[in-house]
Scaffold this active site. Sequence first.
Site, mmCIF file in Angstrom:
data_model
loop_
_atom_site.group_PDB
_atom_site.id
_atom_site.type_symbol
_atom_site.label_atom_id
_atom_site.label_comp_id
_atom_site.label_asym_id
_atom_site.label_seq_id
_atom_site.Cartn_x
_atom_site.Cartn_y
_atom_site.Cartn_z
ATOM 1 C CB SER A 64 64.513 37.614 66.387
ATOM 2 O OG SER A 64 65.212 36.995 65.341
HETATM 3 N N1 SAH Z 1 69.001 37.456 64.928
HETATM 4 C C1 SAH Z 1 68.622 38.408 63.939
HETATM 5 C C2 SAH Z 1 67.590 37.769 63.042
HETATM 6 C C3 SAH Z 1 67.570 38.330 61.700
HETATM 7 S S1 SAH Z 1 66.500 37.528 60.561
HETATM 8 C C4 SAH Z 1 68.047 39.654 64.581
HETATM 9 O O1 SAH Z 1 67.416 39.544 65.626
HETATM 10 O O2 SAH Z 1 68.182 40.737 64.034
HETATM 11 C C5 SAH Z 1 67.555 36.298 59.850
HETATM 12 C C6 SAH Z 1 68.847 36.767 59.264
HETATM 13 O O3 SAH Z 1 69.459 35.653 58.608
HETATM 14 C C7 SAH Z 1 68.709 37.855 58.203
HETATM 15 O O4 SAH Z 1 69.542 38.908 58.531
HETATM 16 C C8 SAH Z 1 69.146 37.153 56.911
HETATM 17 O O5 SAH Z 1 69.770 38.017 55.983
HETATM 18 C C9 SAH Z 1 70.118 36.129 57.453
HETATM 19 N N2 SAH Z 1 70.354 34.998 56.543
HETATM 20 C C10 SAH Z 1 69.492 34.423 55.673
HETATM 21 N N3 SAH Z 1 70.071 33.409 55.026
HETATM 22 C C11 SAH Z 1 71.343 33.332 55.485
HETATM 23 C C12 SAH Z 1 72.457 32.466 55.187
HETATM 24 N N4 SAH Z 1 72.377 31.500 54.285
HETATM 25 N N5 SAH Z 1 73.603 32.682 55.871
HETATM 26 C C13 SAH Z 1 73.711 33.659 56.808
HETATM 27 N N6 SAH Z 1 72.691 34.501 57.127
HETATM 28 C C14 SAH Z 1 71.531 34.345 56.474
#
Ligand code: SAH
Length: 213
Positions: A64
């Site tokens: 993010s």
């Molecule tokens: N806070 C993280 C954001 C990553 S993007 C950072 O800064 O790195 C969003 C994340 O949500 C991804 O890693 C994706 O794989 C995860 N994601 C998507 N759908 C999901 C679900 N149903 N349950 C858990 N995680 C999920």
Amino acid sequence: MRDTTKHQGQRKQLVESLRQKGIKDKRVLEVMGGVPRHLFMDPSLVNFAYVDKAYPIAADQTISQPYTVAYQTELLQLEPTSKVLEIGTGSGYQTAVLLGITPHVYTVERQQLLFKKTQRLIVKLGLRPKKHLFGDGYLGYEEAAPYDRIIVTAAAPSLPKALLNQLDIGGKLIIPLGEEEQFMMRYTKTGVNSFDKEKFGRFRFVPLLQSKN
Ligand code: SAH
């Protein structure tokens, strides 16, 4: 990889830019001044770690944007005693920011590759969430409910009911809602079946995955 004075200087500038963009919570700014974002980046993009943008990580996901992390964390209004559930661990960067404020962090990731990669990293960095789970965030994590705070870091087309159910009364859920584009929403649970809803700014997140991939 180490945390050098160059990284520290870049982080100071990043924090200053977050302040200028409207982030006010002192605890959030202080913690973000301390978390080494370069350690959570894809190695090929490490030079961009302190640019205020989202970047690709493994499994077609993104780390993010720092502003988004600051914005969501500010809306959470965390206390050092808050029990928090994070949906979408991704790189672990947001997790590290949460852990800078409270030790009671539970985090769930849907992508196995990312889960394993981030698991190794958080052990290496000595971060200790109460749980780092591989699972479906739509379902939350019932075993440790209720939570004081829940943060969703991927876009949901609609509000996952399980998450509201797992919130304690008085608890808050921060979630970007929408398809192409999302509005940041904050739900505050006011009773077993009632909640207040607030709408904030517009964002673009990767989608919350519905089923196993
Ligand atoms: N806070 C993280 C954001 C990553 S993007 C950072 O800064 O790195 C969003 C994340 O949500 C991804 O890693 C994706 O794989 C995860 N994601 C998507 N759908 C999901 C679900 N149903 N349950 C858990 N995680 C999920």
